[in-house]
Design a protein around this motif. Structure first.
Motif, short mmCIF file in Angstrom:
data_model
loop_
_atom_site.label_atom_id
_atom_site.label_comp_id
_atom_site.label_asym_id
_atom_site.label_seq_id
_atom_site.Cartn_x
_atom_site.Cartn_y
_atom_site.Cartn_z
N ASN A 1 76.41 7.68 59.24
CA ASN A 1 76.08 7.17 60.32
C ASN A 1 74.65 7.62 60.61
OD1 ASN A 1 78.02 5.16 61.77
ND2 ASN A 1 79.03 6.75 60.55
N LYS A 2 74.41 8.83 60.34
CA LYS A 2 72.92 9.32 60.57
C LYS A 2 71.91 8.61 59.59
CE LYS A 2 74.25 14.04 61.78
NZ LYS A 2 74.31 15.60 61.54
N LYS A 3 72.47 8.33 58.68
CA LYS A 3 71.34 7.62 57.47
C LYS A 3 71.14 6.17 58.14
CE LYS A 3 73.03 9.72 53.42
NZ LYS A 3 73.57 9.49 51.99
N LEU A 4 71.99 5.66 58.90
CA LEU A 4 71.46 4.22 59.55
C LEU A 4 70.51 4.34 60.76
CD1 LEU A 4 74.91 2.55 60.10
CD2 LEU A 4 73.40 1.97 58.46
N HIS B 1 79.85 5.04 51.31
CA HIS B 1 79.60 6.14 50.23
C HIS B 1 78.96 5.32 49.06
CE1 HIS B 1 83.19 3.95 49.39
NE2 HIS B 1 83.36 4.58 48.12
N GLU B 2 79.09 4.02 49.03
CA GLU B 2 77.90 3.20 48.03
C GLU B 2 77.09 2.43 48.50
OE1 GLU B 2 81.16 1.05 46.29
OE2 GLU B 2 82.17 2.60 45.30
N ALA B 3 76.85 2.48 49.84
CA ALA B 3 76.01 1.35 50.22
C ALA B 3 74.33 1.75 50.36
CB ALA B 3 76.27 1.27 51.75
N PHE B 4 74.19 3.20 50.20
CA PHE B 4 72.77 3.52 50.43
C PHE B 4 71.91 3.79 48.95
CE2 PHE B 4 74.76 4.42 54.40
CZ PHE B 4 73.90 4.19 55.23
N ASN B 5 70.76 3.52 48.97
CA ASN B 5 69.93 4.00 47.84
C ASN B 5 69.59 5.36 47.99
OD1 ASN B 5 69.71 1.48 46.36
ND2 ASN B 5 68.30 0.62 48.24
N PRO B 6 69.04 6.15 47.13
CA PRO B 6 68.50 7.59 47.09
C PRO B 6 67.59 7.72 48.26
CG PRO B 6 68.86 6.94 44.86
CD PRO B 6 68.93 5.57 45.68
N ASP B 7 66.48 6.55 48.62
CA ASP B 7 65.52 6.48 49.46
C ASP B 7 66.01 6.32 50.93
OD1 ASP B 7 65.98 3.74 49.80
OD2 ASP B 7 64.02 3.36 49.08
N GLY B 8 67.44 6.17 51.27
CA GLY B 8 67.97 6.24 52.35
C GLY B 8 67.87 4.62 52.75
N SER B 9 67.17 3.70 52.18
CA SER B 9 67.54 2.21 52.53
C SER B 9 68.82 1.74 52.09
CB SER B 9 66.46 1.46 51.72
OG SER B 9 66.60 1.46 50.28
N MET C 1 75.89 0.52 65.94
CA MET C 1 76.18 0.03 64.49
C MET C 1 77.06 1.22 64.05
SD MET C 1 72.25 1.10 63.60
CE MET C 1 71.57 2.52 64.20
N SER C 2 77.65 0.87 62.92
CA SER C 2 78.59 1.98 62.18
C SER C 2 78.46 2.05 60.77
CB SER C 2 80.12 1.89 63.02
OG SER C 2 80.40 0.43 62.33
N ALA C 3 79.16 2.95 60.30
CA ALA C 3 79.07 3.06 58.64
C ALA C 3 80.58 4.00 58.46
CB ALA C 3 78.09 3.73 58.08
#
Ligand SMILES: Cc1cc2nc3c(=O)[nH]c(=O)nc-3n(C[C@H](O)[C@H](O)[C@H](O)COP(=O)(O)O)c2cc1C
Length: 200
Positions: A27-30, A166-174, A128-130
């Protein structure tokens, strides 16, 4: 017109954070994704981490004996200073996290002579949520929406729950899924635009 910091009073101010204390929180990544879009739409966004505002578990006796903790005062002032809330809310056991609810409970306390719910009434929130789960934390958002609505916050109808986080983010955070990335961008953009319309 400008405020004490020289910022136009027409510029919407948004407070952005996640309802998780976890260092590697999805969630912090969103939050920075939506925050960037809100900034691009003209808002001033303050990103915070609840971990930087540790608060005791709310206890009315504690409050009666010692008053509001310093971190509660700081957090409450941040709420007061911002018209918008951009919240990424994890789901624990189908509901809101204790960290988020505890923060809301502390911030909701009125100081002597202060109008009730001064930190919440008339604010506009986007949720939003993750979650690594299949529903992305959607069930928790129902409760966050209800809590905020009941304390005077206008919660915008659009929301996004990112499943399989856990599979949704690229290494750059997008986000890997361009539609999801555009959706989270859209939440930040819509909140900034809505706040501008309120000021216009
Ligand atoms: C006590 C607890 C309860 C949880 N309950 C749910 C749940 O009801 N639904 C769900 O999708 N995930 C649930 N999870 C998994 C969280 O979605 C997962 O830990 C997620 O990474 C938390 O968000 P964060 O990454 O932003 O910290 C739970 C996790 C914990 C620790």
């Amino acid at each position: 017109m400008t405020d004490q910091e020289g910022i136009s009073t027409m510029t919407p101010r948004i407070l952005a954070f996640a309802g998780s204390l976890r260092r590697e929180s999805f969630n912090k990544k969103l939050v920075p994704i939506a925050a960037r879009a809100a900034r691009e739409a003209g808002a001033l966004v303050t990103q915070i981490d609840l971990r930087d505002f540790p608060l005791p578990l709310f206890d009315q006796d504690l409050e009666a004996e010692h008053g509001m903790p310093e971190n509660g005062k700081k957090l409450k002032q941040l709420f007061i200073d911002h018209g918008g809330l951009l919240l990424a809310c994890p789901e624990y056991n189908s509901s809101v996290t204790a960290a988020l609810k505890n923060a809301i409970d502390w911030v909701s306390l009125p100081a002597s002579g202060e109008p009730s719910l001064v930190a919440f009434r008339g604010k506009v929130a986007t949720l939003m949520s993750a979650s690594p789960g299949a529903l992305g934390g959607l069930r928790g958002l129902v409760h966050v929406r209800s809590i905020l609505g009941n304390i005077g916050v206008i919660v915008l109808p659009e929301q996004i729950a990112v499943a399989q986080a856990h599979e949704a983010f690229n290494p750059d955070g997008s986000l890997k899924d361009p539609k999801q990335q555009a959706g989270i961008d859209g939440l930040g953009h819509t909140l900034a635009s809505f706040l501008m319309k309120l000021k216009g």
